[in-house]
Design an enzyme around this catalytic site. Sequence first.
Site, PDB file in Angstrom:
ATOM      1  N   TYR A 104      31.772  47.679  37.786  1.00 35.61           N
ATOM      2  CA  TYR A 104      33.200  47.682  37.419  1.00 35.61           C
ATOM      3  C   TYR A 104      32.983  48.505  35.711  1.00 35.61           C
ATOM      4  O   TYR A 104      32.158  47.922  35.075  1.00 35.61           O
ATOM      5  CB  TYR A 104      33.393  46.417  37.472  1.00 35.61           C
ATOM      6  CG  TYR A 104      33.486  44.930  36.426  1.00 35.61           C
ATOM      7  CD1 TYR A 104      34.178  43.730  35.698  1.00 35.61           C
ATOM      8  CD2 TYR A 104      32.282  44.585  37.252  1.00 35.61           C
ATOM      9  CE1 TYR A 104      33.967  43.391  35.326  1.00 35.61           C
ATOM     10  CE2 TYR A 104      31.742  43.329  36.151  1.00 35.61           C
ATOM     11  CZ  TYR A 104      32.760  42.951  35.400  1.00 35.61           C
ATOM     12  OH  TYR A 104      32.493  41.360  33.843  1.00 35.61           O
ATOM     13  N   ASN A 150      37.487  32.544  42.831  1.00 37.91           N
ATOM     14  CA  ASN A 150      38.067  33.763  42.276  1.00 37.91           C
ATOM     15  C   ASN A 150      38.783  34.364  42.695  1.00 37.91           C
ATOM     16  O   ASN A 150      38.073  35.270  43.243  1.00 37.91           O
ATOM     17  CB  ASN A 150      36.020  33.846  41.757  1.00 37.91           C
ATOM     18  CG  ASN A 150      35.363  33.969  40.367  1.00 37.91           C
ATOM     19  OD1 ASN A 150      35.948  34.066  40.099  1.00 37.91           O
ATOM     20  ND2 ASN A 150      34.274  33.235  40.430  1.00 37.91           N
ATOM     21  N   ALA A 159      36.259  34.329  31.385  1.00 37.18           N
ATOM     22  CA  ALA A 159      35.936  33.184  30.781  1.00 37.18           C
ATOM     23  C   ALA A 159      36.249  32.105  31.395  1.00 37.18           C
ATOM     24  O   ALA A 159      35.289  30.569  31.591  1.00 37.18           O
ATOM     25  CB  ALA A 159      37.039  32.555  29.684  1.00 37.18           C
ATOM     26  N   ASP A 185      34.337  31.549  34.924  1.00 38.22           N
ATOM     27  CA  ASP A 185      32.454  32.082  35.172  1.00 38.22           C
ATOM     28  C   ASP A 185      31.556  31.168  33.712  1.00 38.22           C
ATOM     29  O   ASP A 185      30.980  29.837  33.757  1.00 38.22           O
ATOM     30  CB  ASP A 185      32.309  33.568  34.879  1.00 38.22           C
ATOM     31  CG  ASP A 185      32.399  33.689  36.257  1.00 38.22           C
ATOM     32  OD1 ASP A 185      33.393  32.815  37.450  1.00 38.22           O
ATOM     33  OD2 ASP A 185      32.737  35.179  35.590  1.00 38.22           O
TER      34      ASP A 185
END
Length: 304
Positions: A77, A151, A241, A243
């Site tokens: 990514y 998530n 942030a 995580d």
Amino acid sequence: MALLVPEPHEDAAPRFRTEIGGAESNVAVHLAHAGRAVGWRSALGDDVFGHHVRARLTDSGVRCLLREDRTRGTGLYMKEPGPEGTRVRYWRRGSAASGLTGDDAAEVWRWHPRLVHTSGITAALSDTAEDLVRALLEEAPPGTLRSFDVNHRPALHGAHNAGTVLDLARRADVVFCGLDEAQALWGVETLTELGALLTDTDPAPDLLVIKQGAQGATALRDGRTWFQPAPRVEVVEPVGAGDAFAAGFLDRLLDGAPLPECLAEGARLAGVVLGLTGDITGVQQCRTRPAHPRGAVRGTHHHQ
């Protein structure tokens, strides 16, 4: 997964720095930096990005319990900072991690972890990856703390799998969920509604941690609530942030710390990451006390 971070440049051709990222691997690195013994289960491609991810995680103190996939590539990514915020682009369809299956849980249990952490991202990669997440939450040996971070990602989650994510969250012991994520997935608007949705059921998590963005975070357990304001920091890059918050919270939870202390450490570590362009901190930024000589082995896998 591998992460490309833009670097300042004056010519027309873009330049990128290669980092590592991904929800579960970010949490793994933060916990390793805090002195925990950490294992990370995933699959990587036999390519330059896979080799880079393995090397960086190993250098960070994470034991890589990997399968190398010679037919699929490593997930990737890229961050695109702009005046209206950071846009994130993902290349993970058909990645090595999408080939994870329920059988991969056996490698996690072989290490007898105190804690296993996974996420709704991994569950959405493929049907077989969902099987793995379900196995981690349903087949954990007695005494294993099961942690699940919703998530939410618009590209992966929607009406077709919102019910699946909810069912998985209810099977964990500890659930992290942003209020905005719950609004997008399940249409709930308040902390009370989200608490009822996740905890007034069987099975249900013992502990729900609701992230409220710039306001802070609230923990709910047994009808009681605890609130932690968000740190006041200059935000360079918000991605990652959440995580960091989960890792800080879990690190103190493993110590048996009171929930206000867990929330405070999560907020502190998230504040550090908000000031970075990458997703993870250095060792000294994460560790605030001596390392744990017998820290928790954390069996997990990460999304790509």
